[in-house]
Design an enzyme around this catalytic site. Structure first.
Site, mmCIF file in Angstrom:
data_model
loop_
_atom_site.group_PDB
_atom_site.id
_atom_site.type_symbol
_atom_site.label_atom_id
_atom_site.label_comp_id
_atom_site.label_asym_id
_atom_site.label_seq_id
_atom_site.Cartn_x
_atom_site.Cartn_y
_atom_site.Cartn_z
ATOM 1 C CE LYS A 167 48.280 25.156 25.437
ATOM 2 N NZ LYS A 167 48.587 25.186 26.872
ATOM 3 C CG ASN A 168 51.448 27.772 26.395
ATOM 4 O OD1 ASN A 168 50.270 27.513 26.651
ATOM 5 N ND2 ASN A 168 52.381 26.850 26.400
ATOM 6 C CB CYS B 69 49.170 18.766 36.107
ATOM 7 S SG CYS B 69 49.515 18.644 34.356
ATOM 8 N NE ARG C 237 52.296 22.267 34.893
ATOM 9 C CZ ARG C 237 51.622 22.510 33.779
ATOM 10 N NH1 ARG C 237 50.815 21.621 33.279
ATOM 11 N NH2 ARG C 237 51.730 23.687 33.171
ATOM 12 C CG ASP D 209 55.321 22.834 26.150
ATOM 13 O OD1 ASP D 209 54.864 23.985 26.195
ATOM 14 O OD2 ASP D 209 55.398 22.093 27.140
ATOM 15 N NE ARG E 99 43.743 21.738 28.409
ATOM 16 C CZ ARG E 99 44.441 21.763 29.543
ATOM 17 N NH1 ARG E 99 44.662 20.643 30.198
ATOM 18 N NH2 ARG E 99 44.914 22.883 30.005
#
Ligand code: EPZ
Length: 416
Positions: A22-23, A116, A121, A304, A396
């Site tokens: 995803k990133n 968030c 952030r 993460d 997500r």
């Protein structure tokens, strides 16, 4: 509101294919703004955030053709240099259109991302870097307005390591006039994957993967085809789930070189790991041992993966310290884990987890993407049924997670 219902106590066994990262996908999709040619991406994960980014680019005028796991972008008819609030508020990574828009069109209007769950952030480093390259920036009515005749190369020092900050300014610099040096840059593998894609489009970038990246601006970029790298966090999440449930799994189409600290920690916890090309095999016999974790920018332990290791420590033999140094509020999974019987004390950015013999199923609530993954792992080991609410967070960042876990023998189903 969709939920996941999990019957715990079954070890994970079998094989699972890892999806594209995803990133890496999100910044690389924004690279389509940098050329009038065709950018063809393969190995894209089927995630909510990828869909949101595709829609954002389409509403800017990028033509998009989709196939399974592939998207073809063409940026020759872009007529709207804007990322509206209603799109940015659901996906902070939309800020990544800022650098490319200013680089190619000299004009951008991007909503400031809201707060968030895991932290404030801010995006001040993104803005400061663009100003250093000569952009005029105004912040009005919650929007960043950036204008520049043509960005100029500059030396930019990040006083905090920022992954998307590095990616945004790298994309701004590829079409700038002159040389840009990013110092104290992020070293994450996804930054390298973006640099590889940009180089295949004709960009001149060196030093990606180190904390000092040099970009020599060029007049224009051509189209290219790029295969998105495997998702190291999805890989780590499945490995931790297998370790926590005392299982034995094989990950296919992944990479071990981007997961070194995670593999080291899993070995320390007692897992047997065998790496063979693009597969990683993990076997866990008996109860895991507690492992201390301290998050920091790559190549140190990834933030993460912090919540997932907290779940592992909840049922491990011993006590462990989990220290979160990147985000100021990334312990929201602790309250939910306590509902399952976990013994965790939190003091500032440090948690102490005392392993218990077993967790008991309960209803819990997902608060952010990786906290959701943590609760799935806890549910897989807890006795009885665990129901996880607000799993839109999970969708997500994890492609078809319940079918992948189901293939591995988990008893997990989505309920309305
Ligand atoms: C990226 O977020 C990832 N997202 C995050 O993954 C990941 O947790 C994070 O990097 C850290 O590794 C994407 O790549 C799309 P940062 P990013 O800028 O770039 C501060 C997930 O679960 N900071 O590296 O937004 C910031 O507050 C997500 O997939 C500033 O102060 O994170 C934080 O404390 C969650 N000013 C620290 O730097 C800025 O201008 C690191 O943030 C930018 C950042």
């Amino acid at each position: 509101m969709q939920k996941l219902a999990i019957q715990g106590g079954r070890p994970l066994r079998g094989e699972v294919r890892i999806s594209g990262a995803k990133n890496a996908a999100l910044p690389i999709m924004c690279a389509s703004l940098l050329t009038a040619d065709t950018l063809h991406l393969t190995n894209l994960p089927d995630l909510h955030d990828v869909g949101t980014m595709r829609k954002l680019l389409q509403q800017m005028g990028v033509t998009v053709e989709t196939a399974a796991g592939e998207i073809t972008f063409k940026g020759d008819k872009i007529d709207k240099w804007e990322a509206p609030y209603d799109m940015v508020k659901t996906m902070r990574a939309a800020i990544l259109v800022l650098g490319p828009l200013v680089a190619r069109f000299g004009d951008a209007k991007v909503s400031l991302p809201g707060g968030c769950a895991i932290g404030s952030r801010p995006v001040d480093l993104h803005i400061k870097g663009l100003q250093a390259m000569g952009a005029e920036i105004a912040i009005e009515h919650g929007y960043i307005h950036a204008k520049a005749k043509r960005l100029k190369g500059a030396r930019i020092f990040f006083d905090i390591v920022s992954v998307t900050g590095t990616e945004n300014l790298m994309m701004a610099a590829v079409l700038a006039d002159g040389v840009t040096v990013l110092e104290n840059a992020a070293r994450e593998p996804e930054v390298i994957d973006l640099a590889n894609c940009l180089r295949s489009m004709g960009a001149k970038i060196s030093g990606d993967g180190t904390d000092n990246i040099t970009i020599i601006g060029v007049e224009s970029l051509r189209g290219a085809t790029h295969h998105i790298m495997p998702d190291r966090i999805e890989s780590g999440t499945f490995l931790v789930a297998a370790a926590a449930t005392g299982g034995s799994i094989t990950l296919r189409e992944t990479r071990a070189d981007i997961l070194e600290t995670v593999l080291e920690k899993l070995t320390e916890a007692g897992a047997k790991i065998v790496v063979d090309g693009d597969t990683i095999h993990l076997e866990m016999n008996g109860r895991p041992k507690s492992v201390n974790v301290r998050t920091a920018p790559h190549p140190a332990f990834p933030t993460d993966m912090q919540a997932q290791f907290m779940a592992l420590n909840c049922i491990a033999d011993g006590s462990a310290m989990v220290v979160e140094t990147i985000f100021e509020n990334r312990f929201m999974h602790v309250q939910e884990l306590r509902r399952l019987g976990a013994q965790i004390d939190v003091e500032g950015n440090t948690s102490v987890v005392r392993g218990v013999a077993k967790l008991e199923g309960a209803t819990v609530m997902a608060t952010d993407l990786r906290a959701s993954a943590c609760l799935v792992i806890a549910g897989l080991v807890a006795e009885g049924e665990t129901v996880i609410d607000r799993i839109y967070h999970l969708d997500r960042g994890y492609e078809h997670i319940e079918s992948k876990l189901g293939q591995l023998g988990a008893s997990i189903r989505r309920v309305k």
